[in-house]
Design an enzyme around this catalytic site. Structure first.
Site, mmCIF file in Angstrom:
data_model
loop_
_atom_site.group_PDB
_atom_site.id
_atom_site.type_symbol
_atom_site.label_atom_id
_atom_site.label_comp_id
_atom_site.label_asym_id
_atom_site.label_seq_id
_atom_site.Cartn_x
_atom_site.Cartn_y
_atom_site.Cartn_z
ATOM 1 N N LYS A 1 0.805 -1.231 0.000
ATOM 2 C CA LYS A 1 0.000 0.000 0.000
ATOM 3 C C LYS A 1 0.840 1.284 0.000
ATOM 4 C CE LYS A 1 -4.357 -1.454 2.150
ATOM 5 N NZ LYS A 1 -5.301 -1.152 3.238
ATOM 6 N N ASP B 1 -10.006 3.397 1.751
ATOM 7 C CA ASP B 1 -10.209 3.059 3.174
ATOM 8 C C ASP B 1 -10.818 4.272 3.894
ATOM 9 O OD1 ASP B 1 -9.294 0.467 3.035
ATOM 10 O OD2 ASP B 1 -7.233 0.981 3.579
HETATM 11 P P1 NAP Z 1 -0.165 -2.035 10.173
HETATM 12 O O1 NAP Z 1 0.104 -0.866 9.307
HETATM 13 O O2 NAP Z 1 0.777 -3.186 10.181
HETATM 14 O O3 NAP Z 1 -0.332 -1.498 11.691
HETATM 15 C C1 NAP Z 1 -0.651 -2.381 12.725
HETATM 16 C C2 NAP Z 1 -0.854 -1.603 14.015
HETATM 17 O O4 NAP Z 1 -1.374 -2.512 14.989
HETATM 18 C C3 NAP Z 1 0.415 -1.018 14.589
HETATM 19 O O5 NAP Z 1 0.093 0.173 15.244
HETATM 20 C C4 NAP Z 1 0.851 -2.106 15.604
HETATM 21 O O6 NAP Z 1 1.553 -1.605 16.704
HETATM 22 C C5 NAP Z 1 -0.493 -2.565 16.111
HETATM 23 N N1 NAP Z 1 -0.444 -3.965 16.590
HETATM 24 C C6 NAP Z 1 -0.197 -5.068 15.825
HETATM 25 N N2 NAP Z 1 -0.265 -6.176 16.596
HETATM 26 C C7 NAP Z 1 -0.524 -5.759 17.861
HETATM 27 C C8 NAP Z 1 -0.688 -6.432 19.108
HETATM 28 N N3 NAP Z 1 -0.628 -7.764 19.193
HETATM 29 N N4 NAP Z 1 -0.945 -5.688 20.212
HETATM 30 C C9 NAP Z 1 -1.023 -4.333 20.122
HETATM 31 N N5 NAP Z 1 -0.874 -3.635 18.973
HETATM 32 C C10 NAP Z 1 -0.635 -4.343 17.856
HETATM 33 O O7 NAP Z 1 -1.599 -2.668 9.830
HETATM 34 P P2 NAP Z 1 -2.899 -1.900 9.264
HETATM 35 O O8 NAP Z 1 -2.830 -1.862 7.788
HETATM 36 O O9 NAP Z 1 -3.057 -0.644 10.031
HETATM 37 O O10 NAP Z 1 -4.050 -2.953 9.624
HETATM 38 C C11 NAP Z 1 -4.506 -3.115 10.945
HETATM 39 C C12 NAP Z 1 -5.744 -4.001 10.903
HETATM 40 O O11 NAP Z 1 -6.763 -3.331 10.173
HETATM 41 C C13 NAP Z 1 -5.529 -5.347 10.179
HETATM 42 O O12 NAP Z 1 -6.177 -6.370 10.900
HETATM 43 C C14 NAP Z 1 -6.195 -5.135 8.832
HETATM 44 O O13 NAP Z 1 -6.722 -6.336 8.278
HETATM 45 C C15 NAP Z 1 -7.335 -4.206 9.235
HETATM 46 N N6 NAP Z 1 -7.850 -3.401 8.118
HETATM 47 C C16 NAP Z 1 -9.184 -3.456 7.887
HETATM 48 C C17 NAP Z 1 -9.711 -2.731 6.851
HETATM 49 C C18 NAP Z 1 -11.196 -2.810 6.571
HETATM 50 O O14 NAP Z 1 -11.602 -2.490 5.451
HETATM 51 N N7 NAP Z 1 -11.998 -3.195 7.561
HETATM 52 C C19 NAP Z 1 -8.892 -1.900 6.055
HETATM 53 C C20 NAP Z 1 -7.524 -1.844 6.356
HETATM 54 C C21 NAP Z 1 -7.023 -2.595 7.386
HETATM 55 P P3 NAP Z 1 3.154 -1.390 16.679
HETATM 56 O O15 NAP Z 1 3.351 -0.010 16.099
HETATM 57 O O16 NAP Z 1 3.535 -1.496 18.090
HETATM 58 O O17 NAP Z 1 3.713 -2.473 15.808
#
Ligand code: NAP
Length: 289
Positions: free
Chosen positions: A76, A112
């Site tokens: 992305k 998004d």
């Molecule tokens: P990302 O860029 O990898 O960011 C992940 C975030 O979650 C970071 O802030 C990370 O913290 C935190 N995190 C990960 N594992 C954790 C844990 N076990 N405990 C506490 N914090 C944790 O991912 P993203 O793209 O933002 O996606 C996040 C979620 O949103 C995913 O599950 C994705 O599938 C979902 N999503 C959904 C949609 C939708 O359309 N519904 C769209 C986009 C994304 P750190 O900074 O400490 O690593």
């Protein structure tokens, strides 16, 4: 899906999603159902593209004149350097999830943002005057913040497992959005303090996603009856956070609503027509089981 009267011809237009891995993507099911429902001569496929092949894949999609494509993890952000222009929303978020191929020119968008607004607006009349607590500092968190600010949100507290990541995201977005975002360390005491004063609670991390179905960052008893709880996670369709919030009588927004909302906006960008929202939601829910 019923394929019996589906004719693919030399006029059929192609849309797709690229990412790695891609085998769990719900986008092909959702968009193919939508194309069929609107009687559009389009088809949507998924391509598993890893980092070393991204540049060639994007050039191939341009040359093949596909109508557009979605971009998912892990491309992305890196995709942005391979496009001809980037829409303002996507620049603010710093990520692209949808590309339109406009006669060989690739334009990047971030639907998004539309997904967050679509999901929130179904349960919250207006964000003006409401205070939110957002957990996370990745792409989904950035999309939530930019979308909410665009809809009048003025007070957002951000917490994240890695404090410094949240701090740099907040500094960057505060500058770009010309507002002050609040950042705090994520622990049970800060959560207890912050939650007392907020109207909306958002999980923008993968906590609670499959297979960790019993994980939530917040004890159920801290969730207030009069708050709105939004979880961006869409697999499972009801995370532990959403189930706990329902038990506490809060209004809930599951992540599949955001997923459908981003798909609805991508569909409109590619086809120019309004998406069949109910059909897309039904396809996603069926696929989630
Ligand atoms: P990302 O860029 O990898 O960011 C992940 C975030 O979650 C970071 O802030 C990370 O913290 C935190 N995190 C990960 N594992 C954790 C844990 N076990 N405990 C506490 N914090 C944790 O991912 P993203 O793209 O933002 O996606 C996040 C979620 O949103 C995913 O599950 C994705 O599938 C979902 N999503 C959904 C949609 C939708 O359309 N519904 C769209 C986009 C994304 P750190 O900074 O400490 O690593």
């Amino acid at each position: 899906m019923n394929y019996s009267n589906w004719i693919i011809s030399n006029k059929t237009r192609l849309c797709c999603v690229i990412g790695h891995p891609i085998d769990k993507s719900l986008s092909p099911i959702m968009h193919n159902e939508a194309f069929r429902a609107k009687d559009l001569d389009y088809v949507y496929l998924a391509f598993d593209i890893n980092e070393p092949h991204l540049k060639k894949a994007v050039e191939g999609l341009r040359a093949l004149r596909v109508r557009g494509f979605n971009v998912t993890m892990p491309h992305k952000v890196t995709i942005m350097n391979l496009l001809d222009s980037i829409d303002r929303g996507a620049s603010l978020v710093g990520a692209v999830n949808t590309v339109v191929n406009d006669d060989g020119k690739l334009i990047g968008y971030n639907t998004d943002l539309d997904g967050v607004i679509f999901a929130l607006e179904a349960k919250v009349h207006s964000l003006k005057g409401l205070k939110s607590l957002l957990i996370g500092a990745g792409g989904a968190a950035r999309a939530c913040i930019v979308a909410m600010v665009s809809k009048g949100s003025k007070e957002i507290i951000v917490m994240n497992r890695t404090f410094n990541k949240a701090k740099s995201m907040v500094e960057d977005l505060s500058k770009k959005l010309k507002m002050t975002l609040n950042v705090k360390g994520l622990n049970i005491n800060s959560l207890k303090r912050a939650i007392k004063s907020v109207d909306i609670l958002i999980n923008a991390t993968p906590i609670g996603t499959y297979p960790n179905l019993e994980e939530s960052f917040i004890p159920q008893e801290l969730i207030k009856k009069d708050m709105v709880v939004f979880d961006v996670v869409y697999n499972p369709r009801k995370t532990k956070l959403i189930r706990d919030a329902e038990k506490m009588g809060a209004k809930t927004i599951p992540g599949y609503e955001m997923f459908v909302g981003q798909g609805v906006a991508s569909f409109k960008l590619w086809t120019g027509i309004d998406a069949p929202i109910d059909i897309m939601r039904r396809a996603v829910l069926k696929a989630l089981g």
